[in-house]
Design an enzyme around this catalytic site. Structure first.
Site, short mmCIF file in Angstrom:
data_model
loop_
_atom_site.label_atom_id
_atom_site.label_comp_id
_atom_site.label_asym_id
_atom_site.label_seq_id
_atom_site.Cartn_x
_atom_site.Cartn_y
_atom_site.Cartn_z
N HIS A 70 0.83 -1.20 0.00
CA HIS A 70 0.00 0.00 0.00
C HIS A 70 0.87 1.26 0.00
O HIS A 70 0.54 2.25 -0.66
CB HIS A 70 -0.91 -0.02 1.23
CG HIS A 70 -1.90 1.10 1.28
ND1 HIS A 70 -2.35 1.63 2.45
CD2 HIS A 70 -2.52 1.80 0.29
CE1 HIS A 70 -3.20 2.60 2.19
NE2 HIS A 70 -3.32 2.73 0.90
N GLU A 73 1.85 2.04 -3.52
CA GLU A 73 0.76 2.63 -4.31
C GLU A 73 0.79 4.15 -4.18
O GLU A 73 0.56 4.88 -5.15
CB GLU A 73 -0.58 2.09 -3.84
CG GLU A 73 -1.78 2.71 -4.56
CD GLU A 73 -3.05 2.67 -3.75
OE1 GLU A 73 -3.80 3.67 -3.79
OE2 GLU A 73 -3.31 1.66 -3.08
N HIS A 74 1.07 4.64 -2.99
CA HIS A 74 1.15 6.08 -2.76
C HIS A 74 2.45 6.67 -3.30
O HIS A 74 2.46 7.71 -3.96
CB HIS A 74 1.04 6.38 -1.26
CG HIS A 74 -0.33 6.24 -0.70
ND1 HIS A 74 -1.03 7.29 -0.15
CD2 HIS A 74 -1.16 5.16 -0.59
CE1 HIS A 74 -2.21 6.88 0.27
NE2 HIS A 74 -2.31 5.58 0.02
N GLU A 150 -5.61 7.91 6.34
CA GLU A 150 -6.52 7.08 5.54
C GLU A 150 -7.06 5.92 6.37
O GLU A 150 -8.26 5.61 6.34
CB GLU A 150 -5.79 6.56 4.30
CG GLU A 150 -6.65 5.70 3.39
CD GLU A 150 -5.87 5.16 2.19
OE1 GLU A 150 -6.46 4.40 1.40
OE2 GLU A 150 -4.67 5.48 2.07
#
Length: 440
Positions: A70, A73-74, A150
Site C-alpha cells: 500500500h 501505491e502512494h 486514511e
C-alpha cells in the site's frame, strides 16, 4: 471455448488475436522480459483506459515488510528521476485525463484514462512511475502520515470496520486475512529500506501486465511500452518468461465458528455473518453469482425484501463474496438499530438456511440471470471495465471469456446447482462480527 492465456517465453514472437466481435479486437503480446501487453480496440471511442498491473498484493508481504504494498501505491506518484510529484499530476490535468491506483490482496494496478491522442503520454508517465520511483525518504515520511489518516478515516466508518474484521476473523492466520492498507502499527514500523526492497523484489518485467482498452493501436502500444521500460532502466531479457500465475490450490485455514464484537459509540450497529467462500477460479463462481443475486443482490433480493421492506429493520442489507487464489469469503451484511441486532442477525442466518433447504424458484433464477447479464453488458460499455477485465483474465484466470461465453455460463446455472452451493455454504462454520455500542 475461452481463449487460453499461456505463459509463453518472451521473444517467442507469440502475438495472439484473442477475440474479435462487434468490431472490437483483443490482442495479446509477450514482450522481452516477460512483460505482457493486452489490448482491446473499440471502434468509435475517442478515449483509452490504460492499466499497469503488478502481481503483488498485501498477501505477499513478509515479516518486516507489512504495509509496503500500500505504501508503494502512494509513493509511485511522489516522483521519479525524471518527474516530480507535481509533474505527474500536471501531465494528466493538462489533458483532462485522470490517473490513480488501487492495491488489492493479490495485485496492484496503476491506471489512467485519457483521450486517445494522449495515450503515449500516459504510457510514458505510468511506466516511468513503475520503473523509476525514487522512494524519497522525506516523501515516505510525509506519506506515512497520509496513510495513517486514511486508515483512521476507514476506522471511523463502522461499515468498513465490520467488513475488515470479518475477513480478518474468518481467515485468521492466513495472509489474506491481513488488511490491504496495513495497520497503524505496521505503517508506523515499516522502514524505507523495507519498502525499497519490496519494490525491487516485485516490480520487475516478469510480473508486469499492461492492459488498455478504447481507441488503441496494439502494435504501437506494445512498442511504446517496451521503449519506455528500457528508458526506465529495466533490462528486458529476450529469454525471460512471465512469472507463473498464483497457485490456486485450496488454501488452508482453521475453519471454525467465531464471534467478535467491536465496540464503537455509534448510532447504528453493523453486523456480518458468513464463512469461507469460493476461490477465484472455482468452477461454481457463476452459480455463486446467481445465488448472491437472489439472496442479497438487489431490491428484489430476499434479504432486502424480508429485512427492509417487510420488517423495516434496516436501511442497507445485502450478501457479498470475495474470491482470491485458493480461498474466499462469503457473507451477509445489515446495518440496524443496536436493539435490533440480534433479531437481524437471526434473520440473516435464516434466509441463508432457507435457501439451502428450499433452493430458489424458477422466477428468481430468471430474474437473477437477467440482472447479472444486464449488469455485465452495461458494465462493459466503459473502456475502464474492459481494461480491468483483461488484467484479471491475465493475472488470475489464465483465460479470457468472450462476452457471449460469460452470458452463456450465467444462463446455464440450474436450480439444483444454486441449492447445492447454498447447502455447502450454509453448512460451513459461521462467523458473526458486530460493530456498535456493545460490550465485548
Amino acid at each position: 471455448m475461452p481463449y487460453a492465456l499461456p505463459l509463453v517465453p518472451a521473444g517467442s514472437g507469440r502475438d495472439e488475436l484473442l477475440a474479435g466481435q462487434d468490431g472490437a479486437t483483443i490482442r495479446r503480446t509477450v514482450l522481452p522480459g516477460g512483460v505482457r501487453v493486452l489490448t482491446e480496440h473499440l471502434p468509435g471511442q475517442r478515449s483509452a483506459s490504460l492499466g499497469a498491473w503488478v502481481g503483488v498484493g498485501s498477501r505477499d508481504e513478509t515479516d518486516g515488510h507489512f504495509g509496503s504494498t500500500h505504501f508503494l501505491e502512494h509513493l509511485l506518484f511522489k516522483g521519479t528521476a525524471r518527474r516530480s510529484a507535481l509533474d505527474i499530476a500536471e501531465a494528466f490535468d493538462a489533458v483532462g485525463g485522470e490517473a490513480n491506483a488501487a492495491t488489492g490482496k493479490e495485485h496492484t494496478c496503476y491506471y489512467a484514462r485519457v483521450l486517445d491522442a494522449d495515450l503515449p503520454m500516459a504510457v510514458d508517465v505510468i511506466t516511468d512511475m513503475v520503473t523509476s520511483a525514487t522512494i524519497d525518504t522525506d516523501e515516505l515520511e510525509t506519506e506515512r502520515e497520509v496513510i495513517l489518516e486514511e486508515i483512521a478515516m476507514n476506522d471511523d466508518d463502522p461499515a468498513d470496520v465490520v467488513h475488515e474484521r470479518f475477513a480478518e476473523t474468518v481467515l485468521a492466520g492466513h495472509p489474506l486475512g491481513r488488511p490491504i492498507g496495513g495497520t497503524p502499527e505496521t505503517i508506523r514500523a515499516v522502514p524505507r529500506d523495507a519498502v525499497w526492497e519490496h519494490y525491487g523484489w516485485h516490480y520487475r518485467p516478469e510480473t508486469l501486465v499492461v492492459t488498455a482498452a478504447g481507441n488503441v493501436d496494439h502494435d504501437a502500444l506494445a512498442a511504446q511500452v517496451g521503449d519506455a521500460l528500457v528508458a526506465g532502466g529495466w533490462t528486458l531479457d529476450p529469454a525471460a518468461a512471465p512469472r507463473a500465475r498464483r497457485d490456486h490450490a485450496a488454501a488452508t485455514v482453521i475453519d471454525e465458528a467465531r464471534a467478535l464484537t467491536v465496540t464503537r459509540r455509534v448510532e447504528q450497529a453493523n453486523v456480518v455473518i458468513g464463512s469461507t467462500g469460493l476461490a477465484a477460479t472455482d468452477e461454481r463462481r457463476f452459480v455463486l453469482s446467481v445465488l448472491n443475486a437472489v439472496l442479497g443482490g438487489g431490491m428484489s433480493s430476499r434479504l432486502f425484501q424480508e429485512i427492509r421492506e417487510k420488517r423495516g429493520l434496516a436501511y442497507s442489507t445485502y450478501s457479498f463474496a470475495s474470491a482470491h487464489g485458493g480461498l474466499g469469503t462469503f457473507g451477509l451484511y445489515a446495518g440496524c438499530a443496536p436493539a435490533k441486532v440480534d433479531q437481524v442477525t437471526a434473520l440473516l442466518g435464516t434466509e441463508l438456511d432457507r435457501l439451502a433447504t428450499d433452493g430458489i424458484t424458477p422466477d428468481e433464477l430468471r430474474r437473477s440471470v437477467g440482472q447479472l447479464s444486464g449488469g455485465l453488458v452495461l458494465g462493459l460499455e466503459d473502456p475502464g471495465s474492459r481494461m480491468s477485465r483483461l488484467g484479471r483474465a491475465e493475472l488470475v484466470f489464465g483465460e479470457l471469456l468472450t462476452l457471449e461465453e460469460s452470458l452463456e455460463r450465467i444462463a446455464a446455472v440450474t436450480l439444483d446447482e444454486v441449492r447445492d452451493l447454498a447447502a455447502d455454504l450454509a453448512a460451513r462454520p459461521r462467523t458473526v462480527v458486530r460493530v456498535g455500542p456493545f460490550e465485548d
